[in-house]
Design an enzyme around this catalytic site. Structure first.
Site, PDB file in Angstrom:
ATOM      1  N   SER A   1     106.474  30.765  50.722  1.00  0.00           N
ATOM      2  CA  SER A   1     105.793  29.466  50.710  1.00  0.00           C
ATOM      3  C   SER A   1     105.084  29.211  52.041  1.00  0.00           C
ATOM      4  CB  SER A   1     106.811  28.323  50.531  1.00  0.00           C
ATOM      5  OG  SER A   1     107.645  28.542  49.429  1.00  0.00           O
TER       6      SER A   1
ATOM      7  N   ASN B   1     103.579  26.031  58.356  1.00  0.00           N
ATOM      8  CA  ASN B   1     104.618  27.038  58.582  1.00  0.00           C
ATOM      9  C   ASN B   1     104.678  27.965  57.366  1.00  0.00           C
ATOM     10  OD1 ASN B   1     106.912  28.228  59.893  1.00  0.00           O
ATOM     11  ND2 ASN B   1     108.233  27.133  58.446  1.00  0.00           N
TER      12      ASN B   1
ATOM     13  N   ASP C   1     111.530  22.698  56.871  1.00  0.00           N
ATOM     14  CA  ASP C   1     111.110  23.410  55.646  1.00  0.00           C
ATOM     15  C   ASP C   1     110.913  22.480  54.444  1.00  0.00           C
ATOM     16  OD1 ASP C   1     111.332  25.775  57.102  1.00  0.00           O
ATOM     17  OD2 ASP C   1     113.406  26.093  56.525  1.00  0.00           O
TER      18      ASP C   1
ATOM     19  N   HIS D   1     107.410  30.314  55.108  1.00  0.00           N
ATOM     20  CA  HIS D   1     108.851  30.427  54.884  1.00  0.00           C
ATOM     21  C   HIS D   1     109.100  31.474  53.800  1.00  0.00           C
ATOM     22  CE1 HIS D   1     112.966  29.048  55.159  1.00  0.00           C
ATOM     23  NE2 HIS D   1     113.021  29.162  53.848  1.00  0.00           N
TER      24      HIS D   1
HETATM   25  C1  GRF Z   1     108.799  35.595  58.819  1.00  0.00           C
HETATM   26  O1  GRF Z   1     109.605  36.170  57.825  1.00  0.00           O
HETATM   27  C2  GRF Z   1     108.557  34.138  58.503  1.00  0.00           C
HETATM   28  O2  GRF Z   1     108.606  33.855  57.151  1.00  0.00           O
HETATM   29  C3  GRF Z   1     109.701  33.445  59.199  1.00  0.00           C
HETATM   30  O3  GRF Z   1     109.898  34.189  60.379  1.00  0.00           O
HETATM   31  C4  GRF Z   1     109.514  35.547  60.171  1.00  0.00           C
HETATM   32  C5  GRF Z   1     108.620  35.950  61.315  1.00  0.00           C
HETATM   33  O4  GRF Z   1     108.343  37.312  61.357  1.00  0.00           O
HETATM   34  N1  GRF Z   1     109.382  32.043  59.392  1.00  0.00           N
HETATM   35  P1  GRF Z   1     107.186  37.862  62.325  1.00  0.00           P
HETATM   36  O5  GRF Z   1     107.531  37.438  63.750  1.00  0.00           O
HETATM   37  O6  GRF Z   1     105.886  37.322  61.868  1.00  0.00           O
HETATM   38  O7  GRF Z   1     107.251  39.367  62.219  1.00  0.00           O
END
Ligand code: GRF
Length: 199
Positions: free
Chosen positions: A147, A118, A156, A120
């Site tokens: 991260s 994932n 997370d 974050h």
């Molecule tokens: C990103 O900021 C990611 O870090 C978080 O969700 C957001 C997704 O944005 N987990 P996108 O759909 O890739 O534009």
């Protein structure tokens, strides 16, 4: 062995705009990974979303990646959604599942079935959860960042694969701060995936 079968397979899960997914597809999909020890390349074999209205659906399709939609609202429980999600993702035989803005918490069955990662938008373990950008921005943290981590049952909290930080500027607005985070995300996620699958 054909070129295609020598490729590592990735399934991306997303819920929204899919900008991270788009960056990953553009950087990695079916590109030969020069100097990689463990793969010829990476194929994004499918993108799966829980949101029938996700902007990312069009983005993936435009880049020729098949999309599966599993609307979580059509399931009576979290467990029944998880079961269907597992069976859908399994059908693509992924080497890695990549969560890119996937706004559902997955259960232990999922984390025990797949190797998943994932991204974050904070320097974990700082600012876990859905409001990480706002919390980082409002915090007194001088250094902020992004991260990429393994997905475990605890939100997370899996081991960090890659982090990138930047020193915040006093002039930043929430908007400019968010733009910095997003631009880092779009660089480091592909790097982390490549590192995991190919190096
Ligand atoms: C990103 O900021 C990611 O870090 C978080 O969700 C957001 C997704 O944005 N987990 P996108 O759909 O890739 O534009």
């Amino acid at each position: 062995m054909s070129e295609q079968s020598a490729m590592k397979k990735v399934v991306i899960l997303f819920s929204g705009e899919g900008h991270n997914m788009e960056a990953i597809i553009k950087k990695l999909h079916k590109k030969v990974q020069e100097g990689a020890k463990n793969c010829h390349g990476i194929a994004i074999v499918a993108a799966v979303t829980n949101n029938p209205d996700a902007g990312g659906i069009k983005r993936a399709q435009t880049l020729d990646v098949p999309v599966a939609v599993l609307d979580h609202k059509a399931f009576e429980s979290r467990e029944s959604f998880d079961r269907e999600l597992i069976s859908c993702v399994k059908s693509y035989h992924p080497d890695l599942v990549v969560m890119a803005g996937f706004m559902r918490i997955v259960g232990p069955q999922f984390t025990q079935t797949f190797r998943a990662v994932n991204i974050h938008p904070s320097l974990l373990p700082r600012h876990k959860g859905a409001k990480a950008i706002e919390q980082s921005f409002q915090s007194g943290d001088r250094v902020c960042g992004v991260s990429v981590h393994h997905v475990t049952e605890e939100l997370d909290s899996g081991a960090i694969i890659l982090q990138e930080s930047f020193e915040r500027s006093g002039e930043d607005t929430l908007e400019s701060f968010t733009a910095k985070i997003k631009s880092i995300e779009h660089e480091i996620y592909a790097k982390a995936i490549k590192k995991l699958l190919c190096d």
